[in-house]
Design an enzyme around this catalytic site. Structure first.
Site, PDB file in Angstrom:
ATOM      1  N   GLU A 314       0.734  -1.218  -0.128  1.00 14.61           N
ATOM      2  CA  GLU A 314      -0.062  -0.220  -0.025  1.00 14.61           C
ATOM      3  C   GLU A 314       1.064   1.285  -0.106  1.00 14.61           C
ATOM      4  OE1 GLU A 314      -1.243   0.472   4.667  1.00 14.61           O
ATOM      5  OE2 GLU A 314      -1.651  -1.679   3.670  1.00 14.61           O
ATOM      6  N   LYS A 411     -11.918   7.923   1.229  1.00 18.23           N
ATOM      7  CA  LYS A 411     -12.128   6.584   1.451  1.00 18.23           C
ATOM      8  C   LYS A 411     -11.298   6.178   2.843  1.00 18.23           C
ATOM      9  CE  LYS A 411     -10.950   2.456  -1.176  1.00 18.23           C
ATOM     10  NZ  LYS A 411     -10.467   1.596  -0.029  1.00 18.23           N
TER      11      LYS A 411
END
Length: 426
Positions: A314, A411
């Protein structure tokens, strides 16, 4: 067309303290464990963002009370029930962690989400749940939309899965495993297993609420995790700041040769974002962990890096952005699974950096980045929050970078533009 945000350009060093909201990964797991516990739990300083709000809403639909108490969430378990509908949005945690919970519900639970969520692999969880006794209708897609026909309980037992595309397949089964009649034994049979820190996070959180978990690290077989059936304890849990979301702010110190302090950075953590201390130091910065938090300072120079990011995939978009501004080439390896994230992150990073004048090529499992003088232009996000923050990093050093749909950062990082301009004193 989505609004375009012109990113602030910064020619002088930043000097800022940036207080970050809670970890998405910790908040999502804490919500699931609290919903399966035998008593109430309190989540202190949880992340309130789209992904975690969707998780809370999904649990409410299944019969769990998730109530706001100031900045905290109080979770009161209830009888899991259907019929219910769960909107997974584009949240991997929701679309993978909640089907095992739904298998314990009494009644059908339908899962749907954003169009891109239909492309995110779910077969590892779906196939495993069927082996463990669940009935699931997905028309053979191994992806959303689907319906889990909960029977009020699940046999559980042994199952083999290939979690090469996402460690969340393992975590999803472990989180609900204590509530399965036989517990669960998960055996990973794939060639690779990315993001191992997230599995360690799941195991640590299970043990913290009373679950018995055997792991490869605790003397068990390689690639095998066993969870014993039993009650989970309701408890209070303070959520750590999201260390992966610290990345753009630490990168700002590196890019501008300035200093950024992140309060409450934990001395010990299972969050993969903690690797930023090592990676960004190798790329030219220095850091000090104090009682107050992490103090990170850039040297004014950015160096290329050759690094395996398999456990911390990530972080790839932000590292790629910094690498595009370095004084030597970089190779980012071990992240082939990023092609299956919110977007194909490897293709997206290659296209967007190159359209600003960069020289990025895809490899079989990552990226090779040769720094070039960059110019302004529109940086597309593909509805991916980490693409948006990568564009903001580039905009610090390159005038005229405009980010399409910066709102996608909601998000996991609400109010990112305000945090970013606040850091810059704008």
């Amino acid at each position: 067309m989505s609004p375009v945000w012109t990113t602030p350009h910064r020619a002088t060093p930043v000097d800022a303290v940036v207080a970050l909201p809670g970890s998405k990964s910790l908040t999502a797991r804490a919500l699931v464990l609290a919903a399966l516990a035998d008593g109430p739990s309190r989540l202190v300083r949880p992340l309130r963002a789209r992904d975690t709000d969707l998780m809370a809403a999904g649990l409410r639909a299944l019969g769990t009370a998730v109530d706001e108490d100031g900045d905290d969430w109080v979770v009161i378990p209830g009888a899991l029930r259907g019929p219910a509908e769960v909107d997974a949005g584009l949240a991997g945690t929701v679309l993978r962690f909640l089907p095992p919970v739904a298998a314990l519900a009494d009644g059908p639970v339908r899962f749907d989400g954003d169009p891109r969520s239909y492309e995110r692999p779910l077969n590892g969880v779906v196939d495993a749940l069927r082996v463990l006794g669940a009935r699931i209708d997905d028309d053979g897609r191994g992806a959303l939309p689907l319906t889990v026909h909960g029977g009020g309980a699940l046999d559980g037992g042994r199952v083999e899965i290939d979690a090469s595309s996402s460690s969340q397949f393992v975590s999803a089964l472990l989180l609900s495993g204590p509530r399965f009649n036989q517990g669960v034994e998960v055996r990973h049979v794939g060639a690779t297993l990315p993001s191992m820190p997230h599995i360690r996070m799941t195991v640590d959180m299970l043990r913290a609420v009373g679950a018995q978990v055997d792991t490869p690290e605790s003397g068990g077989e390689p690639n095998v995790w066993r969870v014993t059936p039993g009650a989970l304890l309701g408890r209070d849990l303070t959520i750590e700041p999201d260390l992966s979301n610290a990345q753009p702010f630490l990168a700002a110190a590196l890019v501008t040769g300035g200093t950024v302090v992140i309060p409450d950075w934990p001395a010990r953590t299972t969050q993969p974002g903690d690797r930023l201390r090592e990676i960004f130091t190798e790329m030219g910065g220095s850091c000090e962990l104090t009682q107050y938090g992490l103090r990170f300072t850039g040297s004014g120079a950015i160096h290329g890096i050759d690094v395996d990011l398999g456990e911390v995939g990530e972080l790839t978009p932000g590292i790629a952005a910094v690498a595009a501004l370095a004084d030597s080439p970089s190779t980012l390896r071990g992240v082939a699974h990023l092609r299956l994230h919110e977007t194909d992150r490897l293709a997206a990073l290659t296209k967007e950096i190159n359209e600003l004048g960069g020289d990025v090529t895809e490899t079989a499992d990552g990226l090779h980045i040769r720094p070039r003088p960059l110019h302004g232009g529109v940086f597309h996000t593909y509805e991916d929050h980490r693409m948006a923050t990568a564009g903001a990093i580039l905009g610090l050093a390159v005038e005229g970078v405009r980010i399409e749909n910066v709102a996608t950062t909601a998000k996991t990082l609400p109010d990112f533009p305000e945090l970013w301009t606040g850091m810059l004193g704008a």
